[in-house]
Design a protein around this motif. Structure first.
Motif, mmCIF file in Angstrom:
data_model
loop_
_atom_site.group_PDB
_atom_site.id
_atom_site.type_symbol
_atom_site.label_atom_id
_atom_site.label_comp_id
_atom_site.label_asym_id
_atom_site.label_seq_id
_atom_site.Cartn_x
_atom_site.Cartn_y
_atom_site.Cartn_z
ATOM 1 N N PRO A 185 0.832 -1.217 0.000
ATOM 2 C CA PRO A 185 0.000 0.000 0.000
ATOM 3 C C PRO A 185 0.860 1.258 0.000
ATOM 4 O O PRO A 185 1.941 1.288 0.607
ATOM 5 N N ASP A 186 0.386 2.273 -0.652
ATOM 6 C CA ASP A 186 1.075 3.561 -0.718
ATOM 7 C C ASP A 186 0.406 4.516 0.261
ATOM 8 O O ASP A 186 -0.799 4.770 0.160
ATOM 9 N N SER A 271 -4.286 0.077 -1.851
ATOM 10 C CA SER A 271 -4.307 1.125 -0.821
ATOM 11 C C SER A 271 -5.700 1.626 -0.479
ATOM 12 O O SER A 271 -5.966 1.983 0.673
ATOM 13 N N VAL A 272 -6.594 1.688 -1.466
ATOM 14 C CA VAL A 272 -7.849 2.406 -1.283
ATOM 15 C C VAL A 272 -8.881 1.550 -0.550
ATOM 16 O O VAL A 272 -8.755 0.332 -0.449
ATOM 17 N N ASP A 273 -9.918 2.216 -0.063
ATOM 18 C CA ASP A 273 -11.006 1.521 0.631
ATOM 19 C C ASP A 273 -12.001 0.899 -0.344
ATOM 20 O O ASP A 273 -12.540 -0.183 -0.079
ATOM 21 N N VAL A 274 -12.247 1.600 -1.459
ATOM 22 C CA VAL A 274 -13.249 1.134 -2.427
ATOM 23 C C VAL A 274 -12.744 1.430 -3.829
ATOM 24 O O VAL A 274 -12.165 2.499 -4.084
ATOM 25 N N TYR A 275 -12.964 0.499 -4.728
ATOM 26 C CA TYR A 275 -12.786 0.773 -6.151
ATOM 27 C C TYR A 275 -14.167 0.892 -6.774
ATOM 28 O O TYR A 275 -15.036 0.035 -6.554
ATOM 29 N N VAL A 290 -11.491 -7.499 -11.505
ATOM 30 C CA VAL A 290 -10.720 -8.650 -11.031
ATOM 31 C C VAL A 290 -9.423 -8.184 -10.383
ATOM 32 O O VAL A 290 -8.990 -8.725 -9.357
ATOM 33 N N GLU A 291 -8.798 -7.168 -10.967
ATOM 34 C CA GLU A 291 -7.569 -6.631 -10.381
ATOM 35 C C GLU A 291 -7.829 -6.040 -9.005
ATOM 36 O O GLU A 291 -7.044 -6.246 -8.062
ATOM 37 N N ALA A 292 -8.943 -5.320 -8.861
ATOM 38 C CA ALA A 292 -9.280 -4.746 -7.557
ATOM 39 C C ALA A 292 -9.571 -5.842 -6.534
ATOM 40 O O ALA A 292 -9.128 -5.761 -5.376
ATOM 41 N N MET A 293 -10.312 -6.864 -6.941
ATOM 42 C CA MET A 293 -10.576 -7.980 -6.029
ATOM 43 C C MET A 293 -9.277 -8.679 -5.648
ATOM 44 O O MET A 293 -9.093 -9.089 -4.496
ATOM 45 N N SER A 294 -8.351 -8.817 -6.606
ATOM 46 C CA SER A 294 -7.064 -9.437 -6.315
ATOM 47 C C SER A 294 -6.286 -8.638 -5.276
ATOM 48 O O SER A 294 -5.550 -9.209 -4.461
ATOM 49 N N ALA A 295 -6.446 -7.316 -5.304
ATOM 50 C CA ALA A 295 -5.752 -6.449 -4.356
ATOM 51 C C ALA A 295 -6.438 -6.392 -2.999
ATOM 52 O O ALA A 295 -5.935 -5.741 -2.082
ATOM 53 N N GLY A 296 -7.575 -7.054 -2.854
ATOM 54 C CA GLY A 296 -8.278 -7.048 -1.581
ATOM 55 C C GLY A 296 -9.066 -5.781 -1.329
ATOM 56 O O GLY A 296 -9.244 -5.365 -0.183
ATOM 57 N N THR A 297 -9.572 -5.180 -2.408
ATOM 58 C CA THR A 297 -10.321 -3.935 -2.299
ATOM 59 C C THR A 297 -11.797 -4.190 -2.590
ATOM 60 O O THR A 297 -12.135 -4.927 -3.519
#
Length: 401
Positions: A185-186, A271-275, A290-297
């Motif tokens: 995370p940034d 880093s973010v709370d929601v995409y 899918v990328e956001a889900m992969s990042a745990g967002t």
């Protein structure tokens, strides 16, 4: 399963000068196949000075064409056909894999010219398409040369069946899950309960990507959560200017990041709370979900059919009414105020994404190659001169018989 290294030629119709989803899919598929020991060559439009993958042969300058609600950069004509012919002759390919072969670009030319084991992937999802209706009479004879068809989603498959006939196996777009899951995370983009961060990625000057829907929702979100920050990534100076003007005083809560690298994208999504994915149409899959889900967002997305399916009918993300800024604002506030909901959809998303990892998708693509190679003559070869077909294409565009 295939027990020998293959020589695979992949044709991308869209330019790498302004890369998008299809280009990234082609690039990553080539990399995934090479990791399995196969040799891959990509042919795609690109200027001579454009940075391209090492496996790629640039096919020259492209022209912008309005297509499927966006501006696609493609190349077509005698010079392009000659380049396709030379690339095919030199490639000695076992399999030719064309992407969007009915788009008037390199894939269509390669389909006209090549003979042998040919696989085609269809990415587009449209309710109706005048371009496809015009192209069909010209490409119909060549479509019979395709040994196997792949659609990246059920929506893309439906478009293929309704507009071109035939059927396809559904193999989704691939994602390398681990780089997103393991990204750091940034601090610049990390939110807090009082100042959550919401990200959007997309071309800012394409209305169907939904930035105007998001900007219409931002004032209501800020009225309830004044500390909220919106991080907007993507190219398109005109779209950014129009968004700032529409936001007025609320623009101070929005940071326009411009184009970002793959590494920055992974860090942003981590880093973010929601995409938020506010697209209004023309989407056949939704790779960034899918990328956001992969990042745990946690993902909030418009309820397009393609997005619903990627998000497991709303169990791996939260849906709002497509194009409805008020409903988007209400949905964002509900998700931001409910940590338990975010945890549930993130947990489900982490399970769902593994079906889209390249380790799974590549196996499915190789199974298609295996089927094709078992039923078609050996090697891809150069077939007829396409000039007569080009003449018929031009006549079709002029309405001649």
């Amino acid at each position: 399963m295939i027990d020998r290294p293959l020589r695979i030629g992949i044709v991308c119709p869209y330019s790498f000068d302004v890369p998008g989803g299809v280009q990234f899919h082609v690039r990553d598929l080539a990399h995934a196949l090479e990791e399995r020991g196969h040799t891959v060559s990509i042919l795609a439009p690109a200027d001579d000075d454009t940075p391209v993958p090492v496996q790629m042969t640039p096919a020259g300058r492209s022209v912008p064409v309005r297509y499927n609600g966006a501006v696609a950069r493609m190349t077509f004509g005698p010079v392009s056909a000659a380049r396709v012919r030379r690339w095919l002759a030199a490639g000695d390919f076992d399999v030719l894999h064309l992407h969007e072969p009915v788009t008037p670009s390199l894939g269509m030319l390669a389909l006209w010219i090549a003979e042998g084991p040919i696989v085609a992937t269809f990415h587009t999802a449209l309710i109706r398409s005048r371009a496809l209706q015009m192209a069909y009479p010209v490409v119909r004879p060549s479509l019979e040369k395709i040994s196997a068809r792949i659609a990246v989603s059920e929506d893309a498959r439906r478009t293929l069946v309704e507009h071109l006939g035939g059927d396809a196996v559904v193999i989704p777009n691939g994602v390398y899950v681990d780089p997103f899951e393991q990204a750091t995370p940034d601090p610049r983009w990390t939110g807090t309960p009082d100042a959550p961060t919401i990200a959007f990625l997309g071309r800012l000057d394409e209305p169907r990507k939904g930035l105007p829907v998001l900007t219409s929702a931002i004032p209501a979100v800020l009225a309830a959560l004044p500390g909220a920050r919106f991080l907007v990534a993507g190219r398109g100076d005109t779209g950014a200017s129009e968004a700032r003007e529409a936001l007025g005083e609320h623009a101070r809560s929005v940071e326009f990041l411009g184009g970002i690298t793959d590494e920055e994208k992974a860090a942003l999504l981590r880093s973010v709370d929601v995409y938020v994915a506010p697209q209004t149409g023309g989407e056949s899959f939704g790779i960034v979900l899918v990328e956001a889900m992969s990042a745990g967002t946690a993902v909030v997305a418009s309820d397009l059919g393609a997005f619903r399916r990627v998000l497991d009918e709303g169990h791996a993300g939260v849906l709002f009414r497509t194009g409805d800024g008020a409903d988007l604002a209400a949905t964002l506030l509900r998700v931001l105020r409910d940590p338990g909901m975010r945890e549930r959809v993130v947990a489900r998303g982490s399970e769902v994404v593994r079906r889209y990892d390249w380790s799974t998708v590549t196996e499915q693509v190789l199974t298609v190659y295996e089927t094709v190679l078992s039923g078609v003559g050996p090697k891809v070869r150069v077939g007829e001169d396409p000039r007569s077909r080009r003449t018929r294409w031009a006549a079709g565009l002029r309405g001649e018989r």
